[in-house]
Design a protein around this motif. Sequence first.
Motif, PDB file in Angstrom:
ATOM      1  N   GLY A   1      29.235  37.568  37.721  1.00  0.00           N
ATOM      2  CA  GLY A   1      29.449  38.711  36.841  1.00  0.00           C
ATOM      3  C   GLY A   1      29.951  39.952  37.529  1.00  0.00           C
ATOM      4  O   GLY A   1      30.019  41.028  36.921  1.00  0.00           O
ATOM      5  N   GLY A   2      30.306  39.826  38.803  1.00  0.00           N
ATOM      6  CA  GLY A   2      30.805  40.983  39.537  1.00  0.00           C
ATOM      7  C   GLY A   2      32.149  41.450  39.015  1.00  0.00           C
ATOM      8  O   GLY A   2      32.913  40.678  38.433  1.00  0.00           O
ATOM      9  N   PRO A   3      32.480  42.729  39.210  1.00  0.00           N
ATOM     10  CA  PRO A   3      33.728  43.290  38.683  1.00  0.00           C
ATOM     11  C   PRO A   3      34.927  42.895  39.549  1.00  0.00           C
ATOM     12  O   PRO A   3      34.777  42.393  40.663  1.00  0.00           O
ATOM     13  CB  PRO A   3      33.491  44.799  38.772  1.00  0.00           C
ATOM     14  N   ARG A   4      36.113  43.141  39.003  1.00  0.00           N
ATOM     15  CA  ARG A   4      37.319  42.984  39.809  1.00  0.00           C
ATOM     16  C   ARG A   4      37.254  43.950  40.989  1.00  0.00           C
ATOM     17  O   ARG A   4      36.710  45.049  40.865  1.00  0.00           O
ATOM     18  CB  ARG A   4      38.573  43.241  38.957  1.00  0.00           C
ATOM     19  N   GLU A   5      37.844  43.574  42.120  1.00  0.00           N
ATOM     20  CA  GLU A   5      37.678  44.365  43.336  1.00  0.00           C
ATOM     21  C   GLU A   5      38.949  45.045  43.818  1.00  0.00           C
ATOM     22  O   GLU A   5      38.880  45.985  44.604  1.00  0.00           O
ATOM     23  CB  GLU A   5      37.085  43.484  44.450  1.00  0.00           C
ATOM     24  N   LEU A   6      40.111  44.595  43.352  1.00  0.00           N
ATOM     25  CA  LEU A   6      41.345  45.295  43.698  1.00  0.00           C
ATOM     26  C   LEU A   6      41.611  46.432  42.723  1.00  0.00           C
ATOM     27  O   LEU A   6      42.106  47.496  43.116  1.00  0.00           O
ATOM     28  CB  LEU A   6      42.540  44.329  43.692  1.00  0.00           C
ATOM     29  N   PHE A   7      41.315  46.196  41.479  1.00  0.00           N
ATOM     30  CA  PHE A   7      41.505  47.182  40.421  1.00  0.00           C
ATOM     31  C   PHE A   7      40.614  46.795  39.255  1.00  0.00           C
ATOM     32  O   PHE A   7      40.219  45.630  39.117  1.00  0.00           O
ATOM     33  CB  PHE A   7      42.971  47.241  39.988  1.00  0.00           C
ATOM     34  N   GLN A   8      40.305  47.771  38.398  1.00  0.00           N
ATOM     35  CA  GLN A   8      39.366  47.519  37.301  1.00  0.00           C
ATOM     36  C   GLN A   8      40.053  47.222  35.980  1.00  0.00           C
ATOM     37  O   GLN A   8      39.523  46.494  35.150  1.00  0.00           O
ATOM     38  CB  GLN A   8      38.421  48.725  37.141  1.00  0.00           C
ATOM     39  N   ASP A   9      41.229  47.807  35.770  1.00  0.00           N
ATOM     40  CA  ASP A   9      41.901  47.608  34.490  1.00  0.00           C
ATOM     41  C   ASP A   9      43.412  47.576  34.717  1.00  0.00           C
ATOM     42  O   ASP A   9      43.888  47.674  35.857  1.00  0.00           O
ATOM     43  CB  ASP A   9      41.519  48.708  33.491  1.00  0.00           C
ATOM     44  N   ARG A  10      44.151  47.473  33.635  1.00  0.00           N
ATOM     45  CA  ARG A  10      45.606  47.349  33.722  1.00  0.00           C
ATOM     46  C   ARG A  10      46.252  48.584  34.347  1.00  0.00           C
ATOM     47  O   ARG A  10      47.186  48.473  35.131  1.00  0.00           O
ATOM     48  CB  ARG A  10      46.162  47.097  32.315  1.00  0.00           C
ATOM     49  N   GLN A  11      45.745  49.744  34.014  1.00  0.00           N
ATOM     50  CA  GLN A  11      46.318  50.963  34.578  1.00  0.00           C
ATOM     51  C   GLN A  11      46.111  51.016  36.093  1.00  0.00           C
ATOM     52  O   GLN A  11      47.036  51.348  36.846  1.00  0.00           O
ATOM     53  CB  GLN A  11      45.682  52.201  33.936  1.00  0.00           C
ATOM     54  N   GLU A  12      44.912  50.677  36.536  1.00  0.00           N
ATOM     55  CA  GLU A  12      44.658  50.645  37.981  1.00  0.00           C
ATOM     56  C   GLU A  12      45.494  49.560  38.661  1.00  0.00           C
ATOM     57  O   GLU A  12      45.932  49.723  39.809  1.00  0.00           O
ATOM     58  CB  GLU A  12      43.176  50.416  38.262  1.00  0.00           C
ATOM     59  N   ALA A  13      45.716  48.464  37.964  1.00  0.00           N
ATOM     60  CA  ALA A  13      46.561  47.410  38.520  1.00  0.00           C
ATOM     61  C   ALA A  13      47.980  47.929  38.728  1.00  0.00           C
ATOM     62  O   ALA A  13      48.619  47.654  39.758  1.00  0.00           O
ATOM     63  CB  ALA A  13      46.567  46.195  37.603  1.00  0.00           C
ATOM     64  N   GLY A  14      48.463  48.700  37.742  1.00  0.00           N
ATOM     65  CA  GLY A  14      49.792  49.289  37.880  1.00  0.00           C
ATOM     66  C   GLY A  14      49.868  50.244  39.053  1.00  0.00           C
ATOM     67  O   GLY A  14      50.850  50.261  39.807  1.00  0.00           O
ATOM     68  N   ASN A  15      48.822  51.033  39.229  1.00  0.00           N
ATOM     69  CA  ASN A  15      48.789  51.965  40.364  1.00  0.00           C
ATOM     70  C   ASN A  15      48.785  51.206  41.693  1.00  0.00           C
ATOM     71  O   ASN A  15      49.437  51.618  42.665  1.00  0.00           O
ATOM     72  CB  ASN A  15      47.551  52.857  40.275  1.00  0.00           C
ATOM     73  N   TRP A  16      48.049  50.113  41.729  1.00  0.00           N
ATOM     74  CA  TRP A  16      47.988  49.318  42.961  1.00  0.00           C
ATOM     75  C   TRP A  16      49.344  48.681  43.265  1.00  0.00           C
ATOM     76  O   TRP A  16      49.792  48.657  44.420  1.00  0.00           O
ATOM     77  CB  TRP A  16      46.913  48.234  42.816  1.00  0.00           C
ATOM     78  N   LEU A  17      50.016  48.200  42.229  1.00  0.00           N
ATOM     79  CA  LEU A  17      51.338  47.602  42.431  1.00  0.00           C
ATOM     80  C   LEU A  17      52.349  48.641  42.893  1.00  0.00           C
ATOM     81  O   LEU A  17      53.215  48.343  43.736  1.00  0.00           O
ATOM     82  CB  LEU A  17      51.810  46.939  41.129  1.00  0.00           C
ATOM     83  N   ARG A  18      52.257  49.842  42.363  1.00  0.00           N
ATOM     84  CA  ARG A  18      53.134  50.917  42.829  1.00  0.00           C
ATOM     85  C   ARG A  18      52.873  51.218  44.307  1.00  0.00           C
ATOM     86  O   ARG A  18      53.789  51.471  45.079  1.00  0.00           O
ATOM     87  CB  ARG A  18      52.891  52.189  42.003  1.00  0.00           C
ATOM     88  N   GLU A  19      51.598  51.199  44.666  1.00  0.00           N
ATOM     89  CA  GLU A  19      51.229  51.536  46.038  1.00  0.00           C
ATOM     90  C   GLU A  19      51.839  50.565  47.036  1.00  0.00           C
ATOM     91  O   GLU A  19      52.345  50.968  48.088  1.00  0.00           O
ATOM     92  CB  GLU A  19      49.703  51.543  46.171  1.00  0.00           C
TER      93      GLU A  19
END
Length: 733
Positions: free
Chosen positions: A156-174
Amino acid sequence: MSLEFGLAIENHHVAFSGFFILICTCIIPFLYLRTSSHPKPAKPNNLFARGPKQFKASRTAVKVDAEWTSTRELEFYKELYFKLQNLEEHSDTIPIARQAFLVLLSQALEDYVKAPDTNILSIKHFDKEELARFLQSHQDDVTARYHQYISRRQLGGPRELFQDRQEAGNWLREIAPLKLVDGAWLGHLNKITMPFSLRQIVKQTWQVFTEELGNGNRDQHHVKVFEDLLGEFEPELPSPTTKAILHPRYKLGSLKYWRAAVAQLLVALFPQEFLPEILGFNMHFEALQLDTMQAAKELPEVRLNAYYFLLHVSIDNSHSGHAAMAMESAADYIQHVAETEGQVAAEVAWKRIQAGYIFSEWQAQKGNQTTNILALLNEDSCDRLESKVLAIFGSKVQAAHRLHCGSRVKMGKRSLNEWLDPEAFSSEEWQLGFLRCLSTCKPWVYAGDSQKSKLIQELQWGGKMYGSFTKSELETLELWINTLGYDRNPFYYSFIAPATDSLCQASDSDTEKNVDSVLAVANNIETSSLLPGNQLGKDANLNLPLLFPLWFTQCCLLESFLYAPGRTSDKIGCAVVRFLRAQSGFEAEDMIVTGTDEPRMAENGGIVEFGLEMIRRASLPTPQGLNDLLSRWPSEFATTMLKLASSPIQNFGFLLGMSMAFLELQETLSEFPNSGLLCPKSRERLSSLVRRQYQCLQVCLQEIPTGDARHSDFNRGYGMAKAEIHRCSGSTV
């Protein structure tokens, strides 16, 4: 006031903060009024120049300074990112790029030698089995951490690279700057100017690069796959080769990933000089990484396509994929050096491969730290020394004009008299070429040892040029020679000690032996070079001294088009990838990558291998490389081809036309058995490669819009090459 006393006062701030603030409120206006009438002292340039009292500056000011340094460093990398992908317009960037590469490489090595038992430096002497165990241990560590990650997620642990779609987009930009040059660390590798003895090693490594480019299939091109993913957030994203990609509006990347991207472009830039470092970099970069596996799992959970990351989990596998190919290339290189140059040279080669591996790993693990690279580059005095040396020679050329016309000394392809021609020496490009050739021209210059250098000996008492240089000029030359290669980054050079000449090059003794063998057949070349019967002219003779320079140099025409992966994802770029694969002798492309199944023996030879076969069948000595071949059989047109090929975008039409003309030469030799230059099996294979190359050139032509100037350039290039090829028939010149 001592630093210790200052720190003691700072500790008392906690106990007497209220009282201290009250005192400051009273004293600060007084001090301001008192000092405002006096000139302010100059601001120190760096932290180490500050007096003890200045260490009490507020933490906010220190933070601002750090942010300012980081911002300046980021802008430096972004500018370099653009220029290194557009080198034909920014060739002046190459010296600073080499300098930056060595600065970063040295810092990475300094960081890693502090704990050598925890990294690849634990392998003191090369052993293939020990290297395989080390790489397997790295993979086991990554998969173990991934297993732990999956266990946490299943509980039940959370995602660790990003929490949601917006954070995923920020990570991909990075991470975008790095992914948009995927494969660039091998972009300059497959050059015709590499020694022929390294062809197989280079070819196997370059195969990794073409697979990063989808083997010429646009849908499988790694940069294109990532662009499509990023396009869900930035549908108008410009090409990574344009300056527009640097604009802050796209919010792409952090210092870590801009620097990591530039590191790829830097390590690729000098394959002749830093091939071992490229092989080591390749070996680490193709290894399995935890964040790649995590992204492959988490992106679908936020409704994003994870195929780019899945692709890299699978294609980089250590059994038949890029990781396996990278290790084999490194091992093959060590074996080659041991056999040709000896065990000491092989030990140096291993250190250099380790250095390249560390350079890649350092980007991933310590990429967030600033390096203060701008200060390090500015402190370097080598560029100023080079300018002084050029100024010295520039001031001498009029006085020395024609005095050296009887000299047999040659540097590169020119005599000393030609180099010192006053009109030619007025060109900045000519001056840089002169200095580059002089710095590597033994015995005249031995890098790092001025007293061993014959140039210095001849300028001193008893030498033939005594008195032609003043004392200060001679001292400048001595300092320049002594700093060649060592002054900029002493740690790198001390790390790879004992220092040797570039391991990509043949040893001096081997070169001398080869030159002797060439001279031994010089008197017979007129008769042995004429072979009867070919399509170049009915009943004509084939002039091998004219043919061979053209045959080998044709490989340069489009090879530089690929060094920026972002420029190869359209139809023209993909066609050029397939063209060069055919020219190098790779099998026809398939939807499934061949990996380690690609044949490695002579049966999958390309244009270079056919040329070497022709030389052997003509009973001529085998050249060590293109430079060796052109020194034996000089060709002005071959030199012109190399020059045009150095600007592949500007001269694309010319290069296409020339390539088409050379396809006709290839077809001639493949279809007419009475030439005697190729065996039947080679002629059959060459014929197949001709058809594949022709199809690729046709795609390029079809993609050039009607009325585009490149069409007329194509016709001119074709005519120029056709006329030169026709000269290969007839009597020897």
